[in-house]
Design a protein around this motif. Structure first.
Motif, PDB file in Angstrom:
ATOM      1  N   ASN A   1      -3.584 -13.096 -10.190  1.00  0.00           N
ATOM      2  CA  ASN A   1      -2.749 -14.041  -9.459  1.00  0.00           C
ATOM      3  C   ASN A   1      -1.291 -13.711  -9.713  1.00  0.00           C
ATOM      4  OD1 ASN A   1      -4.912 -15.402  -8.427  1.00  0.00           O
ATOM      5  ND2 ASN A   1      -5.032 -16.787 -10.185  1.00  0.00           N
ATOM      6  N   LEU A   2      -0.495 -13.830  -8.699  1.00  0.00           N
ATOM      7  CA  LEU A   2       0.914 -13.482  -8.808  1.00  0.00           C
ATOM      8  C   LEU A   2       1.739 -14.632  -8.253  1.00  0.00           C
ATOM      9  CD1 LEU A   2       0.395  -9.974  -7.283  1.00  0.00           C
ATOM     10  CD2 LEU A   2       0.964 -10.376  -9.669  1.00  0.00           C
ATOM     11  N   PHE A   3       2.862 -14.895  -8.923  1.00  0.00           N
ATOM     12  CA  PHE A   3       3.668 -16.057  -8.514  1.00  0.00           C
ATOM     13  C   PHE A   3       4.979 -15.633  -7.862  1.00  0.00           C
ATOM     14  CE2 PHE A   3       0.787 -17.454 -11.747  1.00  0.00           C
ATOM     15  CZ  PHE A   3       0.304 -18.624 -11.213  1.00  0.00           C
ATOM     16  N   SER A   4       5.475 -16.511  -7.058  1.00  0.00           N
ATOM     17  CA  SER A   4       6.700 -16.340  -6.253  1.00  0.00           C
ATOM     18  C   SER A   4       6.833 -14.926  -5.698  1.00  0.00           C
ATOM     19  CB  SER A   4       7.952 -16.746  -7.043  1.00  0.00           C
ATOM     20  OG  SER A   4       8.045 -16.033  -8.234  1.00  0.00           O
ATOM     21  N   VAL A   5       5.798 -14.568  -4.943  1.00  0.00           N
ATOM     22  CA  VAL A   5       5.724 -13.220  -4.369  1.00  0.00           C
ATOM     23  C   VAL A   5       6.124 -13.269  -2.902  1.00  0.00           C
ATOM     24  CG1 VAL A   5       4.081 -11.490  -3.626  1.00  0.00           C
ATOM     25  CG2 VAL A   5       3.968 -12.400  -5.932  1.00  0.00           C
ATOM     26  N   SER A   6       6.949 -12.343  -2.492  1.00  0.00           N
ATOM     27  CA  SER A   6       7.258 -12.304  -1.062  1.00  0.00           C
ATOM     28  C   SER A   6       6.373 -11.285  -0.354  1.00  0.00           C
ATOM     29  CB  SER A   6       8.729 -11.980  -0.838  1.00  0.00           C
ATOM     30  OG  SER A   6       8.968 -10.627  -1.078  1.00  0.00           O
ATOM     31  N   ASP A   7       6.094 -10.164  -1.015  1.00  0.00           N
ATOM     32  CA  ASP A   7       5.227  -9.183  -0.362  1.00  0.00           C
ATOM     33  C   ASP A   7       4.607  -8.259  -1.391  1.00  0.00           C
ATOM     34  OD1 ASP A   7       3.901  -8.014   1.684  1.00  0.00           O
ATOM     35  OD2 ASP A   7       5.539  -6.664   2.246  1.00  0.00           O
ATOM     36  N   CYS A   8       3.471  -7.687  -1.011  1.00  0.00           N
ATOM     37  CA  CYS A   8       2.799  -6.727  -1.870  1.00  0.00           C
ATOM     38  C   CYS A   8       2.426  -5.500  -1.066  1.00  0.00           C
ATOM     39  CB  CYS A   8       1.491  -7.316  -2.419  1.00  0.00           C
ATOM     40  SG  CYS A   8       1.719  -8.206  -3.940  1.00  0.00           S
ATOM     41  N   LYS A   9       2.470  -4.378  -1.728  1.00  0.00           N
ATOM     42  CA  LYS A   9       1.976  -3.158  -1.077  1.00  0.00           C
ATOM     43  C   LYS A   9       1.093  -2.427  -2.058  1.00  0.00           C
ATOM     44  CE  LYS A   9       3.580  -0.269   2.199  1.00  0.00           C
ATOM     45  NZ  LYS A   9       2.970   0.126   3.094  1.00  0.00           N
ATOM     46  N   MET A  10      -0.056  -1.926  -1.540  1.00  0.00           N
ATOM     47  CA  MET A  10      -1.015  -1.299  -2.442  1.00  0.00           C
ATOM     48  C   MET A  10      -1.011   0.200  -2.250  1.00  0.00           C
ATOM     49  SD  MET A  10      -4.069  -4.056  -2.099  1.00  0.00           S
ATOM     50  CE  MET A  10      -3.969  -4.328  -0.357  1.00  0.00           C
ATOM     51  N   TYR A  11      -0.979   0.928  -3.345  1.00  0.00           N
ATOM     52  CA  TYR A  11      -1.024   2.393  -3.309  1.00  0.00           C
ATOM     53  C   TYR A  11      -2.149   2.869  -4.206  1.00  0.00           C
ATOM     54  CZ  TYR A  11       3.857   1.821  -1.780  1.00  0.00           C
ATOM     55  OH  TYR A  11       4.997   1.462  -1.136  1.00  0.00           O
ATOM     56  N   TRP A  12      -3.161   3.521  -3.640  1.00  0.00           N
ATOM     57  CA  TRP A  12      -4.245   4.100  -4.423  1.00  0.00           C
ATOM     58  C   TRP A  12      -3.877   5.518  -4.812  1.00  0.00           C
ATOM     59  CZ3 TRP A  12      -8.751   2.112  -6.296  1.00  0.00           C
ATOM     60  CH2 TRP A  12      -9.136   0.853  -5.836  1.00  0.00           C
ATOM     61  N   GLN A  13      -4.239   5.891  -6.024  1.00  0.00           N
ATOM     62  CA  GLN A  13      -4.094   7.276  -6.408  1.00  0.00           C
ATOM     63  C   GLN A  13      -5.243   8.059  -5.776  1.00  0.00           C
ATOM     64  OE1 GLN A  13      -6.172   8.740  -8.916  1.00  0.00           O
ATOM     65  NE2 GLN A  13      -4.957  10.437  -9.735  1.00  0.00           N
TER      66      GLN A  13
ATOM     67  N   GLY B   1      -8.766   7.871  -6.913  1.00  0.00           N
ATOM     68  CA  GLY B   1      -9.292   6.535  -7.097  1.00  0.00           C
ATOM     69  C   GLY B   1      -9.249   6.039  -8.526  1.00  0.00           C
ATOM     70  N   GLU B   2      -8.435   6.657  -9.364  1.00  0.00           N
ATOM     71  CA  GLU B   2      -8.392   6.239 -10.768  1.00  0.00           C
ATOM     72  C   GLU B   2      -7.460   5.065 -10.976  1.00  0.00           C
ATOM     73  OE1 GLU B   2      -8.259   9.186 -14.037  1.00  0.00           O
ATOM     74  OE2 GLU B   2      -8.501  10.611 -12.416  1.00  0.00           O
ATOM     75  N   TYR B   3      -6.405   5.037 -10.223  1.00  0.00           N
ATOM     76  CA  TYR B   3      -5.415   3.984 -10.400  1.00  0.00           C
ATOM     77  C   TYR B   3      -5.075   3.316  -9.080  1.00  0.00           C
ATOM     78  CZ  TYR B   3      -4.681   7.050 -14.393  1.00  0.00           C
ATOM     79  OH  TYR B   3      -4.870   7.842 -15.479  1.00  0.00           O
ATOM     80  N   LEU B   4      -4.656   2.096  -9.200  1.00  0.00           N
ATOM     81  CA  LEU B   4      -4.122   1.396  -8.042  1.00  0.00           C
ATOM     82  C   LEU B   4      -2.784   0.805  -8.468  1.00  0.00           C
ATOM     83  CD1 LEU B   4      -4.320  -0.046  -5.228  1.00  0.00           C
ATOM     84  CD2 LEU B   4      -5.411  -1.920  -6.443  1.00  0.00           C
TER      85      LEU B   4
ATOM     86  N   PRO C   1      -1.012  13.608  -6.503  1.00  0.00           N
ATOM     87  CA  PRO C   1      -2.410  13.771  -6.120  1.00  0.00           C
ATOM     88  C   PRO C   1      -3.203  14.334  -7.288  1.00  0.00           C
ATOM     89  CG  PRO C   1      -0.939  14.735  -4.479  1.00  0.00           C
ATOM     90  CD  PRO C   1      -0.105  14.390  -5.664  1.00  0.00           C
ATOM     91  N   LYS C   2      -4.345  13.779  -7.533  1.00  0.00           N
ATOM     92  CA  LYS C   2      -5.253  14.189  -8.602  1.00  0.00           C
ATOM     93  C   LYS C   2      -4.611  14.093  -9.988  1.00  0.00           C
ATOM     94  CE  LYS C   2      -7.113  17.850  -5.754  1.00  0.00           C
ATOM     95  NZ  LYS C   2      -7.158  19.297  -5.795  1.00  0.00           N
ATOM     96  N   GLY C   3      -3.475  13.458 -10.113  1.00  0.00           N
ATOM     97  CA  GLY C   3      -2.804  13.461 -11.405  1.00  0.00           C
ATOM     98  C   GLY C   3      -2.634  12.064 -11.950  1.00  0.00           C
ATOM     99  N   HIS C   4      -1.872  11.969 -13.012  1.00  0.00           N
ATOM    100  CA  HIS C   4      -1.681  10.677 -13.662  1.00  0.00           C
ATOM    101  C   HIS C   4      -0.249  10.186 -13.538  1.00  0.00           C
ATOM    102  CE1 HIS C   4      -5.613  11.407 -15.328  1.00  0.00           C
ATOM    103  NE2 HIS C   4      -5.198  12.611 -15.660  1.00  0.00           N
ATOM    104  N   ARG C   5       0.557  10.897 -12.757  1.00  0.00           N
ATOM    105  CA  ARG C   5       1.965  10.536 -12.691  1.00  0.00           C
ATOM    106  C   ARG C   5       2.314   9.946 -11.330  1.00  0.00           C
ATOM    107  NH1 ARG C   5       3.849  16.273 -15.140  1.00  0.00           N
ATOM    108  NH2 ARG C   5       2.417  16.927 -13.512  1.00  0.00           N
ATOM    109  N   PHE C   6       3.417   9.260 -11.310  1.00  0.00           N
ATOM    110  CA  PHE C   6       3.926   8.810 -10.021  1.00  0.00           C
ATOM    111  C   PHE C   6       5.449   8.848 -10.025  1.00  0.00           C
ATOM    112  CE2 PHE C   6       3.152   4.933 -12.460  1.00  0.00           C
ATOM    113  CZ  PHE C   6       4.344   4.244 -12.328  1.00  0.00           C
ATOM    114  N   ALA C   7       6.003   8.894  -8.835  1.00  0.00           N
ATOM    115  CA  ALA C   7       7.447   8.981  -8.686  1.00  0.00           C
ATOM    116  C   ALA C   7       7.925   7.789  -7.876  1.00  0.00           C
ATOM    117  CB  ALA C   7       7.826  10.268  -7.980  1.00  0.00           C
ATOM    118  N   VAL C   8       9.095   7.305  -8.214  1.00  0.00           N
ATOM    119  CA  VAL C   8       9.671   6.155  -7.507  1.00  0.00           C
ATOM    120  C   VAL C   8      11.125   6.485  -7.174  1.00  0.00           C
ATOM    121  CG1 VAL C   8      10.125   3.684  -7.599  1.00  0.00           C
ATOM    122  CG2 VAL C   8       8.283   4.651  -8.975  1.00  0.00           C
TER     123      VAL C   8
END
Lengths: 328, 709
Positions: B398-410, B413-416, B465-472
């Motif tokens: 559950n998340l509070f005072s949320v305006s929007d969410c976006k989902m990104y799967w690795q 399928g290991e992480y979301l 892709p296929k890894g454990h890292r992400f960039a922002v």
């Protein structure tokens, strides 16, 4: 290579022409006043006042005594180069687009635009030795050579026997200069696909280069009208020129002035591009204009060239020594 | 052609009409006079609709047989049922009666106003249970002829001899392991081998829109009559067609077993929603498995962007190669279908109030869904993971005072990662953070990640892709920062850790190499196509370059090359450029009116991770062979190049010689034109030539100096 910026015109440049000795540069612009510059240091020598409309084209006689200009004020004028005095004015009923002196400077070919009910036409005028004897009668008029379409350039062929013309209908034509009969024309397959904007003869009248809005420049045999080479540019071509010294051609143009984006001047690609004349490969480019290039001319000694842009500047470039050693 | 025209034309050709005996002319037989139409396909594809005038009539069978007394009652029941589905014409319902007994015959005819209504009524009431023993059998009147002609005796269908199909994946066995890419520009669709040296085109069609299937086996093209897939060993041949008039969009299931086609029709009345038709085909047999019809409203919930009418893809396929499930989001429900029966799982949709977004895991049949806040914040927003087909909720947050969410799967399928935009206390602005789910770990732990500067806007996010890292990419335009994080480190084990931040980059999009490790920080749009090739292992920039005005960037499926393209949104410099993975420009290909570029995907590798690692270790050994080959080829090519240049030069010399001789011949004539002035141009030119050819090497001065030590 540090260019000399020549700011003398208030409107876009239309045409550039060196005299035979290569010490004088004539420039035409839409601001009514053709201007004479020292081709060496870019200093302004003088102007030719009298036109009442954009000046599209000019030509200078072999002995650098006479200048002929064609203008949108529906006249073509003869000038005394030295004094800037107007010697004669040919009146037409539509704008004069292109002018060219024949070998020997006794004839001039002038083209006029389609205007109101008038179609385009090619006029041949006799140029009298003494301006007092000058008459405005045409020796030959080829009416309606391309219908309603404009002729952008017409020049004399070898020995004044033919006239070569090209314009909006993208077809190059060779006319008999005596009779006005159509001798040859390019076919659609090999020819340009869009308006031919410019035409430049080789020094020996054996071949010529044309530039077109179809983003190519093409090299043709002046006698047979056989296609020899094609140079592709990424942008519409407004101006072409050939080096008299090396086997180089330079073509310029850019995104149409009305469509130029406001984001970045690089978007327009306002570059004078150099190509190897024989291998058709791009050698390099000279940037600097911030509008499309409308005019290009090589100094007859092949050691400098100038470009005129929609931005109103003439840029005069003297080549560095490395230019003469380019190998590809 | 007017008669006058005919006459003039005949005159030109020298035909005298009075001499022509029209009867003597023999036209070739056949309606087309023996001239084959070149658009043959068009005619065969179009199924002609014969208008018999009975298209709006249906026949309802299995009605109760009733005596005269109950006739009216039954008629009223039928009217009640069918007038819900369409307008029955006046006297449009006719139930025949046995003249002898006065009993009905157990069937009736119903005429509707329009054939569409009739079709609809047929579909909705076929199998309708009036009571236990009376199940409606509804048919179109027009179909009866066909149904009556079915032979009584069953004929065994003839077994066709087995024809081995082509190897549709032959492109993978290319000796140089090159990849293919398809481009659309102007009227042409072309397939290229990615090869800097030989830029030959494989072939081309002239069609509208193309798309590769996810594993690269097929190329699908869209036509007026439907979609078609192409493939083959050496050339592209049409393998199958899928009839769907005016198809607009297509989508493959991830294992390329099924093709989903989409068509929407603008309503006649602008107030109505547009009509949508979606068909699901079996790719190999071309059989339509299921079709969905409805108004655009039913398909338009959820999903960002998409086309007007519905968000595409309407059906989202579960991950993995099995193509077992696909889901559709609609108001308050998620409908999950399975491909065995093409029906809903357990024949029921999942009810989730106010759900706005669903995402499948790319590898498992796990569905992630997002429900926004309700009741002005009284009911928190929710992100949940649901296992399919069991429909068990694996985890929820559950998340509070949320305006929007976006989902990104690795991608494995290991992480979301869930990007959560929250309101600040004043509710005037939002800030972003991430909720990271570790799907493969016990109990699916969730970690909260906030950026160093909480107020930074997040511009882009991408998993390795296929890894454990992400960039922002985060921060303010025009110079945002780029940060890299990892989900796994040797020291911290299962904690998310920041690897580093690059300050003030001209970037607004992230493109990871499909093999990970490398990433392109791209500045598209306002940044005019700035490209930075970055090595994330070493955290160093490999190259910074620019593809001016670039609009599209795509890695090849092996991560060796990158294609950047300027599409026709810009007028100038349309075309594409190929770079190596480390940012070296390999070649350019300029094309006017460039619309689309797509690499041919490759199916996943069969090599085990251990094997792959071993290859990576011994790369030198393997690459030797290719380097040698490369050398040979480039030698050959430069040789060819030299030859070509020599030939061009020689040809030119020949021309020039010819011109020179003509020039010589005309010399006198020219002189006379110039009143006898001697033409001296030629000599000058010769001199100039000589100057060019001579090279000097002069020793000006040689001095010796003692160097002090």
């Amino acid at each position: 290579m540090r260019p000399i910026l020549m700011k003398g015109h208030e409107r876009p440049l239309t045409f550039l022409r060196y005299n035979r000795d290569g010490d004088m540069l004539f420039s035409c612009a839409k601001d009514h006043t053709p201007t004479l510059w020292y081709a060496d240091n870019g200093e302004r020598h003088g102007t030719y006042r009298g036109h009442n409309g954009a000046v599209w084209c000019c030509d200078v006689s072999r002995d650098s005594s006479r200048l002929i200009t064609g203008s949108a004020d529906q006249t073509a004028k003869l000038w005394d180069v030295k004094t800037g005095q107007q010697l004669f004015s040919f009146k037409f009923s539509s704008p004069a687009r292109s002018v060219d002196f024949s070998v020997g400077d006794k004839l001039a070919v002038i083209t006029t635009d389609p205007f109101m009910e008038r179609t385009s036409a090619i006029h041949v005028k006799r140029i009298a030795e003494d301006p007092q004897d000058q008459v405005s009668d045409s020796v030959l008029v080829i009416e309606n050579p391309e219908g309603r379409k404009r002729i952008n350039r017409a020049v004399w062929g070898p020995l004044n026997q033919t006239i070569v013309s090209g314009g909006e209908d993208a077809v190059l034509r060779i006319w008999d200069a005596e009779t006005g009969k159509l001798l040859k024309e390019t076919d659609k397959e090999v020819g340009h696909k869009q308006t031919i904007t410019s035409l430049c003869k080789s020094a020996d009248d054996s071949h010529f280069l044309t530039g077109s809005l179809d983003k190519t420049a093409k090299l043709w045999d002046m006698r047979t009208l056989a296609l020899i080479k094609t140079y592709t540019s990424g942008v519409p071509v407004n101006a072409v020129s050939m080096s008299p010294l090396l086997d180089h051609v330079v073509i310029g143009g850019g995104q149409d002035a009305s469509a130029v984006t406001t984001t970045d001047h690089r978007a327009g690609n306002f570059e004078a591009k150099f190509y190897d004349k024989i291998l058709q490969e791009e050698i390099g480019g000279v940037k600097g204009h911030f509008g499309p290039i409308n005019a290009l001319a090589f100094n007859p000694d092949g050691r400098s060239f100038s470009s005129g842009g929609e931005d109103g500047y003439v840029r005069l470039h003297h080549f560095d020594s490395d230019y003469f050693n380019i190998r590809i | 052609m007017a008669e006058l025209d005919i006459d003039t034309r005949a005159g030109k050709l020298g035909i005298d009409w009075s001499q022509v005996n029209l009867d003597s002319i023999q036209l070739p037989p056949g309606e087309n006079f023996g001239i084959e139409s070149d658009d043959e396909g068009v005619y065969h594809d179009d199924q002609l609709e014969f208008d018999t005038g009975f298209g709006n009539i249906i026949v309802v069978d299995n009605l109760p047989v009733v005596p005269k007394t109950k006739f009216e009652k039954l008629e009223n029941v039928l009217k009640k049922i069918y007038s819900q589905l369409g307008v029955i014409k006046e006297k449009g319902l006719w139930m025949p009666v046995d003249p002898n007994t006065g009993m009905t015959l157990g069937y009736c005819f119903i005429e509707f106003n329009t054939p569409q209504e009739a079709q609809n009524a047929k579909e909705k009431t076929h199998g309708y249970k009036l009571d236990k023993s009376h199940i409606f059998a509804v048919n179109m009147f027009d179909d009866f002829d066909r149904l009556m002609n079915v032979k009584e005796e069953w004929e065994a269908p003839q077994t066709k001899p087995y024809v081995p199909g082509e190897n549709l994946q032959k492109w993978l066995t290319d000796e140089k392991a090159r990849d293919q890419l398809v481009t659309r520009s102007g009227p042409d669709t072309e397939v290229f081998w990615n090869d800097a040296r030989q830029k030959n085109t494989e072939l081309y069609w002239t069609e509208s829109y193309v798309q590769w299937s996810p594993l690269g086996t097929y190329l699908v093209t869209l036509h007026k009559q439907g979609a078609a897939v192409w493939g083959g060993a050496d050339t592209f041949t049409r393998l199958m067609r899928y009839q769907h008039n005016m198809v607009k969009l297509v989508d493959f299931s991830p294992g390329e077993k099924y093709l989903v086609t989409y068509h929407s029709q603008e309503p006649n009345n602008p107030r109505d929603a547009s009509k949508v038709e979606i068909k699901v085909f079996d790719v190999r047999t071309g059989r339509m498995m299921r079709d969905f019809k409805g108004s655009a409203d039913e398909f338009s919930i959820g999903g960002p962007g998409g086309v007007a009418g519905a968000s595409w893809p309407v059906f989202r396929w579960a991950g993995g190669k099995d193509d077992k499930y696909f889901a559709k989001l609609s108001k308050n429900t998620i409908s999950v279908y399975e491909t065995e029966t093409f029906g809903l799982i357990d024949k029921k949709s999942i009810k989730v109030d106010n759900v706005v977004d669903v995402c499948w895991s790319p590898t498992d049949s796990i569905l992630s869904l997002f429900v926004p806040e309700q009741g002005g914040g009284n009911q928190p927003a929710k992100v949940a993971l649901v296992q399919i087909p069991s429909k068990v909720e694996l985890r929820q947050k559950n998340l509070f005072s949320v305006s929007d969410c976006k989902m990104y799967w690795q991608s494995s399928g290991e992480y979301l990662a869930v990007k959560v935009d929250r309101y600040t206390k004043t509710k005037k602005s939002t800030y972003s953070g991430f909720e990271l789910f570790r799907i493969k770990e016990r109990d699916i732990p969730i970690e909260v990640l906030e950026l160093d500067n909480k107020n930074d806007k997040i511009i882009a996010f991408a998993w390795e892709p296929k890894g454990h890292r992400f960039a922002v990419i985060h921060g303010d335009q025009p110079r945002p920062d780029v940060s890299f994080y990892t989900m796994k480190t040797t020291q911290h084990g299962g904690r998310v850790t920041k690897l580093g931040t690059l300050k003030a980059k001209q970037a607004n999009a992230l493109f990871w190499s499909p093999t990970g490790k490398y990433i392109i920080l791209a500045g598209l749009k306002n940044f005019n196509g700035q490209l930075e090739f970055f090595n994330v292992d070493e955290l160093e920039t490999m190259a910074t370059t620019e593809h001016f005005m670039a609009t599209d960037i795509e890695w090849d499926p092996t991560g060796r090359y990158v294609a950047t393209a300027v599409t026709s949104v810009h007028e100038m410099e349309n075309g594409f450029t190929i770079w190596s993975f480390n940012g070296k420009l390999l070649y350019r290909n300029l094309k006017d009116h460039f619309f689309q570029l797509a690499w041919r995907p490759r199916p996943p590798s069969f090599l085990s991770p251990e094997k792959e690692e071993e290859i990576a270790k011994n790369l030198k050994k393997y690459s030797k062979k290719y380097e040698l080959e490369d050398q040979d080829v480039s030698l050959l090519l430069s040789e060819q190049d030299r030859e070509k240049r020599k030939a061009l030069k020689e040809e030119w010399e020949k021309w020039v010689k010819q011109w020179k001789s003509l020039q010589e011949e005309e010399k006198l004539a020219r002189q006379s034109l110039r009143d006898g002035e001697v033409s001296d141009e030629e000599e000058e030119e010769d001199e100039a030539k000589e100057v060019k050819e001579v090279e000097f090497e002069d020793v000006i001065e040689v001095t010796e100096e003692v160097v002090q030590e």
